[in-house]
Design a protein around this motif. Structure first.
Motif, PDB file in Angstrom:
ATOM      1  N   MET A   1       1.264  10.873 -21.708  1.00  0.00           N
ATOM      2  CA  MET A   1       2.236   9.809 -21.479  1.00  0.00           C
ATOM      3  C   MET A   1       2.159   9.345 -20.023  1.00  0.00           C
ATOM      4  O   MET A   1       2.284  10.144 -19.103  1.00  0.00           O
ATOM      5  N   ILE A   2       1.923   8.068 -19.826  1.00  0.00           N
ATOM      6  CA  ILE A   2       1.880   7.499 -18.481  1.00  0.00           C
ATOM      7  C   ILE A   2       3.297   7.259 -17.978  1.00  0.00           C
ATOM      8  O   ILE A   2       4.122   6.674 -18.681  1.00  0.00           O
ATOM      9  N   HIS A   3       3.586   7.716 -16.776  1.00  0.00           N
ATOM     10  CA  HIS A   3       4.832   7.418 -16.087  1.00  0.00           C
ATOM     11  C   HIS A   3       4.552   6.252 -15.135  1.00  0.00           C
ATOM     12  O   HIS A   3       3.718   6.378 -14.240  1.00  0.00           O
ATOM     13  N   SER A   4       5.226   5.138 -15.340  1.00  0.00           N
ATOM     14  CA  SER A   4       4.884   3.928 -14.588  1.00  0.00           C
ATOM     15  C   SER A   4       5.930   3.566 -13.543  1.00  0.00           C
ATOM     16  O   SER A   4       7.105   3.925 -13.662  1.00  0.00           O
ATOM     17  N   PHE A   5       5.456   2.835 -12.526  1.00  0.00           N
ATOM     18  CA  PHE A   5       6.300   2.409 -11.415  1.00  0.00           C
ATOM     19  C   PHE A   5       5.988   0.953 -11.080  1.00  0.00           C
ATOM     20  O   PHE A   5       4.821   0.578 -10.924  1.00  0.00           O
ATOM     21  N   LEU A   6       7.051   0.170 -10.947  1.00  0.00           N
ATOM     22  CA  LEU A   6       6.926  -1.247 -10.616  1.00  0.00           C
ATOM     23  C   LEU A   6       6.865  -1.420  -9.107  1.00  0.00           C
ATOM     24  O   LEU A   6       7.730  -0.921  -8.376  1.00  0.00           O
ATOM     25  N   LEU A   7       5.858  -2.136  -8.611  1.00  0.00           N
ATOM     26  CA  LEU A   7       5.680  -2.388  -7.180  1.00  0.00           C
ATOM     27  C   LEU A   7       6.110  -3.817  -6.874  1.00  0.00           C
ATOM     28  O   LEU A   7       5.493  -4.772  -7.354  1.00  0.00           O
ATOM     29  N   ILE A   8       7.162  -3.980  -6.074  1.00  0.00           N
ATOM     30  CA  ILE A   8       7.638  -5.322  -5.735  1.00  0.00           C
ATOM     31  C   ILE A   8       7.977  -5.408  -4.251  1.00  0.00           C
ATOM     32  O   ILE A   8       8.252  -4.414  -3.594  1.00  0.00           O
ATOM     33  N   GLY A   9       7.967  -6.641  -3.740  1.00  0.00           N
ATOM     34  CA  GLY A   9       8.235  -6.876  -2.329  1.00  0.00           C
ATOM     35  C   GLY A   9       7.208  -7.831  -1.752  1.00  0.00           C
ATOM     36  O   GLY A   9       6.646  -8.671  -2.457  1.00  0.00           O
TER      37      GLY A   9
END
Length: 247
Positions: A1-9
């Motif tokens: 299972m991939i644990h994902s993170f949103l990159l914003i800025g």
């Protein structure tokens, strides 16, 4: 299972580190979203410009994997030179980020948001409104992603901004850092990674590659202090099966 993170800025989240200054991070357990599918992580992770480079999320992802044993997926949506107003709910940048996150959620478990932005809001007419706009954006983002306590890690602006040779309004960066600290202190499940001691490229605007590697570790250390949450009601098995089919 991939644990994902949103990159914003803006650009310091997109990454402007010079690749030749650090060893590349290579792991079969690290991924990045490309055209809706997970591909092996490779720099530049967030190619918002032709000169995109090393990204702080690379070392964040590796440390997260080392601590939790999970594969990590990065969702690039940062865009250089942008103001907090351009990240307002309903705007193009915001909607793009939400769409990318939702797409990633079909084949991963969304575990958090990494945010770095504020240099473009150091101008005298902009920084007084920064805190309120940031709070509103985070509130809307969590609502639109279906999780009111989704972990968010922000990063402080670098002290080197005081040495910027031309745009003196960057010297207002402590105002942005104060706003970030207030948001972190009062917001639910939000943390702030310190930037003290980190250094820049020769432009005195962007963190250099070595500092970005360190910054990513600081982001991850802050993340560990937050309450873990994952978004969505589907079972891990259903998401993982869909991810396998698309790899």
């Amino acid at each position: 299972m991939i644990h994902s993170f949103l990159l914003i800025g803006q650009s310091n989240m997109a990454g402007r580190g010079f690749p030749h200054e650090v060893e590349p991070i290579e792991s079969s357990h690290l991924w990045q979203l490309r055209n809706g599918r997970w591909r092996g992580m490779a720099a530049p992770v967030n190619p918002d410009r032709p000169f995109s480079g090393v990204n702080l999320a690379e070392s964040f992802a590796l440390r997260y994997h080392e601590l939790h044993g999970a594969d990590v997926g990065l969702i690039p949506a940062a865009d250089g030179g942008t103001t907090i107003r351009q990240w307002a709910p309903g705007g193009l940048l915001y909607d793009h980020a939400v769409l990318q996150a939702r797409l990633a959620m079909r084949t991963s478990r969304l575990c958090g948001v990494l945010w770095h932005q504020g240099e473009s809001d150091c101008e005298e007419t902009l920084w007084p409104h920064y805190e309120a706009q940031l709070r509103a954006m985070f509130t809307a983002l969590r609502k639109d992603l279906g999780e009111p306590r989704l972990p968010i890690v922000m990063g402080a602006l670098g002290d080197y901004l005081a040495q910027h040779p031309t745009d003196l309004w960057y010297r207002n960066y402590p105002r942005i850092n104060e706003a970030l600290r207030r948001v972190a202190d009062s917001g639910p499940n939000i943390g702030l990674a310190a930037a003290g001691g980190l250094t820049s490229n020769p432009d005195f605007l962007h963190f250099n590659a070595r500092s970005l590697r360190e910054f990513g570790l600081r982001y991850e250390a802050v993340y560990e202090t937050l309450e873990p949450h994952s978004v969505g009601e589907e079972s891990d098995a259903a998401i993982e099966q869909r991810a396998v089919e698309l790899l």
